[in-house]
Design an enzyme around this catalytic site. Sequence first.
Site, mmCIF file in Angstrom:
data_model
loop_
_atom_site.group_PDB
_atom_site.id
_atom_site.type_symbol
_atom_site.label_atom_id
_atom_site.label_comp_id
_atom_site.label_asym_id
_atom_site.label_seq_id
_atom_site.Cartn_x
_atom_site.Cartn_y
_atom_site.Cartn_z
ATOM 1 N N LYS A 1 -16.795 -3.131 13.768
ATOM 2 C CA LYS A 1 -15.697 -3.012 12.812
ATOM 3 C C LYS A 1 -16.106 -2.135 11.631
ATOM 4 O O LYS A 1 -15.318 -1.314 11.143
ATOM 5 C CB LYS A 1 -15.269 -4.394 12.327
ATOM 6 C CG LYS A 1 -14.839 -5.341 13.438
ATOM 7 C CD LYS A 1 -14.435 -6.698 12.902
ATOM 8 C CE LYS A 1 -14.288 -7.715 14.029
ATOM 9 N NZ LYS A 1 -13.394 -7.288 15.101
ATOM 10 N N LYS B 1 -20.173 -4.225 25.977
ATOM 11 C CA LYS B 1 -18.923 -4.803 25.492
ATOM 12 C C LYS B 1 -18.690 -6.211 26.053
ATOM 13 O O LYS B 1 -18.551 -6.400 27.260
ATOM 14 C CB LYS B 1 -17.744 -3.916 25.880
ATOM 15 C CG LYS B 1 -16.385 -4.442 25.448
ATOM 16 C CD LYS B 1 -16.246 -4.498 23.940
ATOM 17 C CE LYS B 1 -14.850 -4.946 23.533
ATOM 18 N NZ LYS B 1 -14.720 -5.060 22.079
ATOM 19 N N LYS C 1 -11.739 -2.022 20.748
ATOM 20 C CA LYS C 1 -10.416 -1.817 20.151
ATOM 21 C C LYS C 1 -10.501 -1.302 18.717
ATOM 22 O O LYS C 1 -9.608 -0.607 18.257
ATOM 23 C CB LYS C 1 -9.584 -3.087 20.243
ATOM 24 C CG LYS C 1 -9.926 -4.217 19.304
ATOM 25 C CD LYS C 1 -8.998 -4.289 18.101
ATOM 26 C CE LYS C 1 -9.239 -5.496 17.230
ATOM 27 N NZ LYS C 1 -10.611 -5.919 16.970
ATOM 28 N N GLY D 1 -8.506 -9.867 19.879
ATOM 29 C CA GLY D 1 -8.113 -10.639 21.057
ATOM 30 C C GLY D 1 -8.549 -12.081 20.978
ATOM 31 O O GLY D 1 -7.852 -12.987 21.447
ATOM 32 N N ASN D 2 -9.718 -12.327 20.344
ATOM 33 C CA ASN D 2 -10.197 -13.706 20.206
ATOM 34 C C ASN D 2 -9.312 -14.536 19.291
ATOM 35 O O ASN D 2 -9.222 -15.759 19.441
ATOM 36 C CB ASN D 2 -11.636 -13.713 19.674
ATOM 37 C CG ASN D 2 -12.643 -13.324 20.741
ATOM 38 O OD1 ASN D 2 -12.587 -13.823 21.853
ATOM 39 N ND2 ASN D 2 -13.540 -12.427 20.412
#
Length: 329
Positions: free
Chosen positions: A279, A131, A217, A11-12
């Site tokens: 990640k 988050k 995500k 998103g960033n």
Amino acid sequence: MGKLVIVAIGGNSLVRDNGRDSVQDQYEAVCETAVNIADMVEEGLNVVVTHGNGPQVGFGLRRSEIANEVASMPPIPLVNCVADTQGGIGYQIQQALTNEFAKRGINKKVATVITQVEVSMDDPNFKNPTKPVGSFFTLEQAEEMKNEHPDWIFVEDSGRGYRRVVPSPKPSDIVEKDAIKSLIESGYVVIAVGGGGIPVVKTGDNTYVGVDAVIDKDFATSLLAEQLNAETLIITTGVSRVCINFGKPNQKALDKISVNETKQYVLENHFPPGSMLPKIEASLSFLENNGTRVIITNPESLKEAINEKAGTHILKQLFSHKLNTCNCT
């Protein structure tokens, strides 16, 4: 049908900086990413796209607060902001990919699935939120906002500033996975699990209820990749390769590494909890189930990465594993 690849867009990466964060700016960033995804489709790969929504959820919450303060409009719950941004960003990616395919003469259709993701209220993150959502703030700005909202929690994020944190439970099931599978089998490029999905809990009578949280995500994408039996998971980020000893004189970029090597680097605390660690953990989860390979790279390196010329490749087995389509069924 080509090999199935799941691509997660951060998103960033869709918000370039504080001076270029309008909806139109975001669409321009989406269009740039769509070029890279179209390159993969042109290689013969079957692609599913997921995306983050941290900054966008923050914007939505702030708009809701201002509307409530200025015009007494009803506030929008966090879970609805997640749903709203999933639809808005999904629309932009869907349109950008459709247009890019039309320019290239690629006969592919695109569909966005508004996706619910099941979580448990017993998840400890509901008691200890972790988050990050929204924009980056200075310490002074964060303290001022906390004075206005005492229940908000801010943390420093990898030297980039302070961000608000909210509950982020682990996902346990993708509710719309069968619909996503059907669209893939029909030849669609599917956009799903946007922003980690809309967090829902299942009740005793097998109905769902939305909850105020944001699912990471990368974990949701990893679960989706597992449930779709994808071969490869690609997680995009701001760097072309993952590094150990990041920011130090002995910094080293990683090319191909094994699962065991990756676990050792985690134990040695090479990956910051607020950025790269989720990640890596999502990558390991995928590989320890039915995954074959994870690639972590930046969006502009996607085409080179799938041809083993860029990116960090985490492999279940260390061997030359070129992602091609010549023997696909």
